[in-house]
Design an enzyme around this catalytic site. Structure first.
Site, PDB file in Angstrom:
ATOM      1  CG  LEU A  62     -27.274  81.999  24.109  1.00  0.00           C
ATOM      2  CD1 LEU A  62     -26.815  81.295  25.392  1.00  0.00           C
ATOM      3  CD2 LEU A  62     -28.788  81.925  23.976  1.00  0.00           C
ATOM      4  CE  LYS A  63     -26.871  89.324  18.324  1.00  0.00           C
ATOM      5  NZ  LYS A  63     -27.591  88.128  17.823  1.00  0.00           N
TER       6      LYS A  63
END
Length: 231
Positions: A62-63
């Site tokens: 997801l960063k």
């Protein structure tokens, strides 16, 4: 570590059907998959639950880079889906990473990994955003920050794996995208490496995408990657 569990196949697709076809073709040959923002947006969170129900480990990339409360909420959602790993941006600072780690405590299988410097970035790219350091220097700085925040490991290129292992110690996860087989083009990765080089340098996992998913025979390609892990 079992070589089978060290290979994470990146499902970099824009639709669920293509992703499921690869998972079905690989069958028992692969147990670990990466689901990134493109596929998650296209297919929705049900795909993650589907993979977990099939007995697969899921690296939910997801960063996360948001205010701590929002990051914590997203990490809890990832844990509820059954993900094994989730990523947060180390450049967000200690507050964001610590919030992610705290949220993950309710999910014993979930590991929080801090993204350091993406594998496409060079010194020139860092200078453009005001970072006067080489990618390796910045990776090590951010990795130490992540360790201090309690993260279980980091994401970095194979070229930083040895330095990271020396700094983070033997137990941290060091997950390396930018993996190509010998002779392959690194495409968009500015700091690539082979599976063997990454693991020998200290990586715990290698993330492999089109080398496997774009191959005419994905099973044969996965076996080549696994063979390349051997010294």
């Amino acid at each position: 570590m079992d070589p089978t569990s060290q290979i994470i196949v990146a499902l970099d697709f824009d639709n669920r059907r293509a992703a499921e076809e690869i998972v079905d073709r690989l069958g028992e040959e692969c147990r670990f998959y990466k689901v990134g923002l493109e596929l998650l947006t296209a297919a929705g969170p049900d795909l993650v639950e589907h993979l977990v129900a099939k007995g697969k480990d899921v690296f939910l990339d997801l960063k996360l880079f948001e205010i701590p409360n929002s990051v914590a909420g997203a990490v809890r959602a990832a844990g509820a889906l059954g993900a094994s790993m989730v990523t947060v941006h180390s450049m967000g600072g200690t507050g964001i990473m610590a919030a992610a780690v705290a949220a993950a405590r309710d999910f014993p299988r979930l590991r929080v990994l801090a993204l350091t410097v993406v594998t496409s970035m060079t010194s020139t790219d860092l200078a453009e955003i005001g970072v006067n350091a080489s990618p390796q220097e910045q990776v090590l700085r951010l990795a130490q920050l992540a360790q201090g925040a309690g993260c279980h490991g980091v994401i970095a290129s194979p070229q930083e794996a040895a330095s990271l292992r020396g700094v983070l110690g033997p137990n941290a996860l060091v997950v390396t995208p930018g993996i190509t087989l010998p002779g392959e083009s690194p495409t968009e990765h500015a700091r690539p490496g082979t599976p063997r080089a990454a693991i020998a340098a200290g990586a715990s996992h290698v993330v492999v995408g089109r080398t496997i998913t774009g191959a005419a025979d994905p099973v044969a390609a996965l076996r080549l990657v696994r063979a390349n892990l051997e010294p």
